[in-house]
Design an enzyme around this catalytic site. Sequence first.
Site, PDB file in Angstrom:
ATOM      1  N   TYR A   1      -2.396  -9.629  15.849  1.00  0.00           N
ATOM      2  CA  TYR A   1      -2.267  -8.576  14.825  1.00  0.00           C
ATOM      3  C   TYR A   1      -3.354  -7.521  15.039  1.00  0.00           C
ATOM      4  CZ  TYR A   1      -3.122  -6.176  10.412  1.00  0.00           C
ATOM      5  OH  TYR A   1      -3.366  -5.201   9.465  1.00  0.00           O
TER       6      TYR A   1
ATOM      7  N   LYS B   1       1.801  -7.893   9.270  1.00  0.00           N
ATOM      8  CA  LYS B   1       0.352  -7.963   9.022  1.00  0.00           C
ATOM      9  C   LYS B   1      -0.209  -9.374   8.840  1.00  0.00           C
ATOM     10  CE  LYS B   1       0.839  -7.593   4.048  1.00  0.00           C
ATOM     11  NZ  LYS B   1       0.325  -7.140   2.792  1.00  0.00           N
TER      12      LYS B   1
ATOM     13  N   SER C   1      -7.212  -0.965  10.370  1.00  0.00           N
ATOM     14  CA  SER C   1      -7.805  -2.024   9.560  1.00  0.00           C
ATOM     15  C   SER C   1      -9.234  -2.288   9.998  1.00  0.00           C
ATOM     16  CB  SER C   1      -6.975  -3.298   9.761  1.00  0.00           C
ATOM     17  OG  SER C   1      -7.674  -4.416   9.291  1.00  0.00           O
TER      18      SER C   1
ATOM     19  N   CYS D   1      11.844  -5.678   5.579  1.00  0.00           N
ATOM     20  CA  CYS D   1      11.552  -7.027   6.082  1.00  0.00           C
ATOM     21  C   CYS D   1      10.466  -7.691   5.241  1.00  0.00           C
ATOM     22  CB  CYS D   1      11.183  -7.013   7.565  1.00  0.00           C
ATOM     23  SG  CYS D   1       9.579  -6.292   7.926  1.00  0.00           S
TER      24      CYS D   1
ATOM     25  N   ASN E   1      -3.589 -13.841   1.730  1.00  0.00           N
ATOM     26  CA  ASN E   1      -4.766 -13.120   1.229  1.00  0.00           C
ATOM     27  C   ASN E   1      -5.242 -13.709  -0.086  1.00  0.00           C
ATOM     28  OD1 ASN E   1      -3.056 -10.538   2.640  1.00  0.00           O
ATOM     29  ND2 ASN E   1      -5.176 -10.877   3.235  1.00  0.00           N
TER      30      ASN E   1
ATOM     31  N   PHE F   1     -10.329  -1.585   4.359  1.00  0.00           N
ATOM     32  CA  PHE F   1     -11.022  -2.851   4.166  1.00  0.00           C
ATOM     33  C   PHE F   1     -10.063  -3.751   3.365  1.00  0.00           C
ATOM     34  CE2 PHE F   1     -14.995  -2.665   6.487  1.00  0.00           C
ATOM     35  CZ  PHE F   1     -14.769  -1.456   7.099  1.00  0.00           C
TER      36      PHE F   1
ATOM     37  N   ILE G   1       0.843  -1.204   0.000  1.00  0.00           N
ATOM     38  CA  ILE G   1       0.000   0.000   0.000  1.00  0.00           C
ATOM     39  C   ILE G   1       0.880   1.257   0.000  1.00  0.00           C
ATOM     40  CG2 ILE G   1      -1.922   1.186   1.132  1.00  0.00           C
ATOM     41  CD1 ILE G   1      -2.572  -1.483   2.570  1.00  0.00           C
TER      42      ILE G   1
ATOM     43  N   SER H   1       9.637  -6.210   1.879  1.00  0.00           N
ATOM     44  CA  SER H   1       9.613  -5.507   0.583  1.00  0.00           C
ATOM     45  C   SER H   1      11.038  -5.412   0.053  1.00  0.00           C
ATOM     46  CB  SER H   1       8.994  -4.117   0.737  1.00  0.00           C
ATOM     47  OG  SER H   1       9.713  -3.370   1.698  1.00  0.00           O
TER      48      SER H   1
ATOM     49  N   LYS I   1      -3.455  -3.279  16.309  1.00  0.00           N
ATOM     50  CA  LYS I   1      -4.146  -2.147  15.664  1.00  0.00           C
ATOM     51  C   LYS I   1      -5.058  -1.447  16.672  1.00  0.00           C
ATOM     52  CE  LYS I   1      -2.433  -2.624  11.521  1.00  0.00           C
ATOM     53  NZ  LYS I   1      -1.380  -1.697  11.076  1.00  0.00           N
TER      54      LYS I   1
HETATM   55  P1  NAD Z   1       3.484  -4.591   3.473  1.00  0.00           P
HETATM   56  O1  NAD Z   1       4.058  -5.675   4.294  1.00  0.00           O
HETATM   57  O2  NAD Z   1       3.520  -4.735   1.996  1.00  0.00           O
HETATM   58  O3  NAD Z   1       4.150  -3.203   3.855  1.00  0.00           O
HETATM   59  C1  NAD Z   1       4.606  -2.913   5.158  1.00  0.00           C
HETATM   60  C2  NAD Z   1       6.044  -2.404   5.038  1.00  0.00           C
HETATM   61  O4  NAD Z   1       6.530  -2.096   6.336  1.00  0.00           O
HETATM   62  C3  NAD Z   1       6.996  -3.439   4.436  1.00  0.00           C
HETATM   63  O5  NAD Z   1       7.696  -2.841   3.345  1.00  0.00           O
HETATM   64  C4  NAD Z   1       7.947  -3.796   5.583  1.00  0.00           C
HETATM   65  O6  NAD Z   1       9.249  -4.081   5.109  1.00  0.00           O
HETATM   66  C5  NAD Z   1       7.875  -2.540   6.439  1.00  0.00           C
HETATM   67  N1  NAD Z   1       8.133  -2.714   7.876  1.00  0.00           N
HETATM   68  C6  NAD Z   1       7.555  -3.584   8.736  1.00  0.00           C
HETATM   69  N2  NAD Z   1       8.035  -3.388   9.972  1.00  0.00           N
HETATM   70  C7  NAD Z   1       8.926  -2.364   9.899  1.00  0.00           C
HETATM   71  C8  NAD Z   1       9.735  -1.689  10.855  1.00  0.00           C
HETATM   72  N3  NAD Z   1       9.740  -2.032  12.146  1.00  0.00           N
HETATM   73  N4  NAD Z   1      10.523  -0.686  10.419  1.00  0.00           N
HETATM   74  C9  NAD Z   1      10.541  -0.319   9.117  1.00  0.00           C
HETATM   75  N5  NAD Z   1       9.811  -0.925   8.179  1.00  0.00           N
HETATM   76  C10 NAD Z   1       9.000  -1.935   8.573  1.00  0.00           C
HETATM   77  O7  NAD Z   1       1.969  -4.377   3.967  1.00  0.00           O
HETATM   78  P2  NAD Z   1       0.806  -3.511   3.334  1.00  0.00           P
HETATM   79  O8  NAD Z   1      -0.228  -4.449   2.833  1.00  0.00           O
HETATM   80  O9  NAD Z   1       1.344  -2.473   2.443  1.00  0.00           O
HETATM   81  O10 NAD Z   1       0.220  -2.860   4.648  1.00  0.00           O
HETATM   82  C11 NAD Z   1       0.616  -1.569   5.097  1.00  0.00           C
HETATM   83  C12 NAD Z   1      -0.099  -1.259   6.399  1.00  0.00           C
HETATM   84  O11 NAD Z   1      -1.507  -1.348   6.196  1.00  0.00           O
HETATM   85  C13 NAD Z   1       0.228  -2.236   7.543  1.00  0.00           C
HETATM   86  O12 NAD Z   1       0.314  -1.490   8.738  1.00  0.00           O
HETATM   87  C14 NAD Z   1      -0.970  -3.151   7.559  1.00  0.00           C
HETATM   88  O13 NAD Z   1      -1.189  -3.698   8.830  1.00  0.00           O
HETATM   89  C15 NAD Z   1      -2.083  -2.201   7.161  1.00  0.00           C
HETATM   90  N6  NAD Z   1      -3.234  -2.900   6.550  1.00  0.00           N
HETATM   91  C16 NAD Z   1      -3.041  -3.724   5.473  1.00  0.00           C
HETATM   92  C17 NAD Z   1      -4.119  -4.418   4.921  1.00  0.00           C
HETATM   93  C18 NAD Z   1      -3.930  -5.360   3.774  1.00  0.00           C
HETATM   94  O14 NAD Z   1      -4.816  -6.217   3.543  1.00  0.00           O
HETATM   95  N7  NAD Z   1      -2.862  -5.271   2.998  1.00  0.00           N
HETATM   96  C19 NAD Z   1      -5.407  -4.241   5.465  1.00  0.00           C
HETATM   97  C20 NAD Z   1      -5.569  -3.380   6.541  1.00  0.00           C
HETATM   98  C21 NAD Z   1      -4.473  -2.707   7.087  1.00  0.00           C
HETATM   99  N1  UDP Z   2     -10.073 -16.816   1.490  1.00  0.00           N
HETATM  100  C1  UDP Z   2     -10.177 -18.031   0.828  1.00  0.00           C
HETATM  101  N2  UDP Z   2      -9.026 -18.640   0.396  1.00  0.00           N
HETATM  102  C2  UDP Z   2      -7.784 -18.082   0.571  1.00  0.00           C
HETATM  103  C3  UDP Z   2      -7.699 -16.833   1.233  1.00  0.00           C
HETATM  104  C4  UDP Z   2      -8.864 -16.224   1.694  1.00  0.00           C
HETATM  105  O1  UDP Z   2     -11.268 -18.569   0.638  1.00  0.00           O
HETATM  106  O2  UDP Z   2      -6.781 -18.677   0.176  1.00  0.00           O
HETATM  107  C5  UDP Z   2     -11.315 -16.114   1.919  1.00  0.00           C
HETATM  108  C6  UDP Z   2     -11.388 -15.818   3.399  1.00  0.00           C
HETATM  109  O3  UDP Z   2     -11.991 -16.900   4.084  1.00  0.00           O
HETATM  110  C7  UDP Z   2     -12.233 -14.545   3.418  1.00  0.00           C
HETATM  111  C8  UDP Z   2     -11.856 -13.829   2.124  1.00  0.00           C
HETATM  112  O4  UDP Z   2     -11.312 -14.850   1.268  1.00  0.00           O
HETATM  113  O5  UDP Z   2     -13.623 -14.861   3.343  1.00  0.00           O
HETATM  114  C9  UDP Z   2     -10.814 -12.713   2.286  1.00  0.00           C
HETATM  115  O6  UDP Z   2      -9.692 -13.240   2.986  1.00  0.00           O
HETATM  116  P1  UDP Z   2      -8.311 -12.429   3.079  1.00  0.00           P
HETATM  117  O7  UDP Z   2      -7.351 -13.286   3.847  1.00  0.00           O
HETATM  118  O8  UDP Z   2      -7.895 -11.988   1.727  1.00  0.00           O
HETATM  119  O9  UDP Z   2      -8.688 -11.103   3.890  1.00  0.00           O
HETATM  120  P2  UDP Z   2      -9.315 -10.922   5.354  1.00  0.00           P
HETATM  121  O10 UDP Z   2     -10.695 -10.390   5.136  1.00  0.00           O
HETATM  122  O11 UDP Z   2      -9.295 -12.237   6.071  1.00  0.00           O
HETATM  123  O12 UDP Z   2      -8.419  -9.899   5.968  1.00  0.00           O
END
Ligand code: NAD
Ligand code: UDP
Length: 340
Positions: free
Chosen positions: A151, A86, A126, A36, A201, A180, A14, A38, A155
């Site tokens: 996790y 995450k 989240s 860690c 995911n 979301f 993101i 990326s 948050k």
């Molecule tokens: P990501 O893992 O791709 O990005 C997170 C980045 O943070 C990575 O590049 C990692 O190397 C870096 N990082 C982790 N710990 C660190 C530290 N201590 N110091 C410096 N760098 C560090 O994840 P993402 O999907 O881009 O998510 C970004 C944020 O959004 C996270 O906080 C995650 O919890 C939150 N979020 C993600 C989702 C999702 O589904 N992707 C949903 C809701 C919230």
């Molecule tokens: N899911 C699935 N197979 C997978 C991964 C996820 O059927 O390999 C389903 C999971 O049960 C949920 C939806 O897909 O209903 C989204 O899951 P994801 O892990 O992507 O996101 P979450 O909402 O759990 O953060």
Amino acid sequence: MKDYVLVTGGTGYIGSHTVIELLNNGYDVVIVDNLCNSKALVVDRIEKIARKRPIFVELDVRDEKKLNEVFSNYNITSVIHFAGLKAVGESVEKPQLYYDNNIGSTEILLKVMRAHETKNIVFSSSATVYGNPKRVPIYEEDPVGEVTNPYAETKVKIEFMLKDLAKGDPTMNIAILRYFNPIGAHQSGLIGEDPNGIPNNIMPYITQVAIGKLPYLHVFGNDYKTKDGTGIRDYIHVVDLAKGHVATLKKLATNPGLVIYNLGTGVGTSVLELVNAFIAANGVDIPYKIEARRPGDIDTCYANCDKAYKEMGWKAIYNMVDCCKDSWNWQKHNPKGYGE
Ligand code: NAD
Ligand code: UDP
């Protein structure tokens, strides 16, 4: 001295998309990331897309000394804090790692911000903080905190920390953004989601089945209380989500104090609908098997996003076809992710 936005975790999924939107909107950006989860190569890709290179400093946000140096070297006026771990399953196995990394890094970041009088922060929260929601769509004022894994707990705890901070210091501007389910990738196909190992995911799992890396999708349960029995989520294009951060920085510039927004689409999509949308959009087959529920999963989760639109003029514009096409475009051009 030039003003900068500090983006922690800016080489992640993101974060990298957000850095592009920031650069496109004229912001100067410093990324800090410990890589860690990326790759440094992401910075080159960002430059290729935005035609402007963000500053990149490899560091762990918990490294107070190095982080202080960054704030001394650049005039950081706002921070977007993505850095964190995450993976829900991993957090159950290694809770201390999650508490230390996610909460620890936020504490250090806030301390360094205070020392340098940086007043604006956007935090990546989240939808998981809502736990098993009592109603859908979910509104920002709905209860938060009854969560079932470390996790999600990190948050929730960080949200409380930020809320207390806002109460104690009215000069701070704090945005808590509850994402979301981000999917999709930049239209260029140069950046996207590149999970380590087997994806947790669903969308990266689907694209890895499409590319032939994984044999079939495991559909986790078809006995949920939903239209087709599979889980319903609110999938949002990562570029829409990224643009939401630009809107939020503009909001923080009006000194609002604490603000909390859901960033989703308001539309719930089941697992089978997602799979069928991917097949229809891309003309590739996705074999799947229905299996047992995944522990901790809930039936339905989607957002009401009226508040973000009313207060920031932001709403998601991409649809499910865009999401599926862009996810596949990224995977197709990068079959091994950034490992190419
Ligand atoms: P990501 O893992 O791709 O990005 C997170 C980045 O943070 C990575 O590049 C990692 O190397 C870096 N990082 C982790 N710990 C660190 C530290 N201590 N110091 C410096 N760098 C560090 O994840 P993402 O999907 O881009 O998510 C970004 C944020 O959004 C996270 O906080 C995650 O919890 C939150 N979020 C993600 C989702 C999702 O589904 N992707 C949903 C809701 C919230
Ligand atoms: N899911 C699935 N197979 C997978 C991964 C996820 O059927 O390999 C389903 C999971 O049960 C949920 C939806 O897909 O209903 C989204 O899951 P994801 O892990 O992507 O996101 P979450 O909402 O759990 O953060």
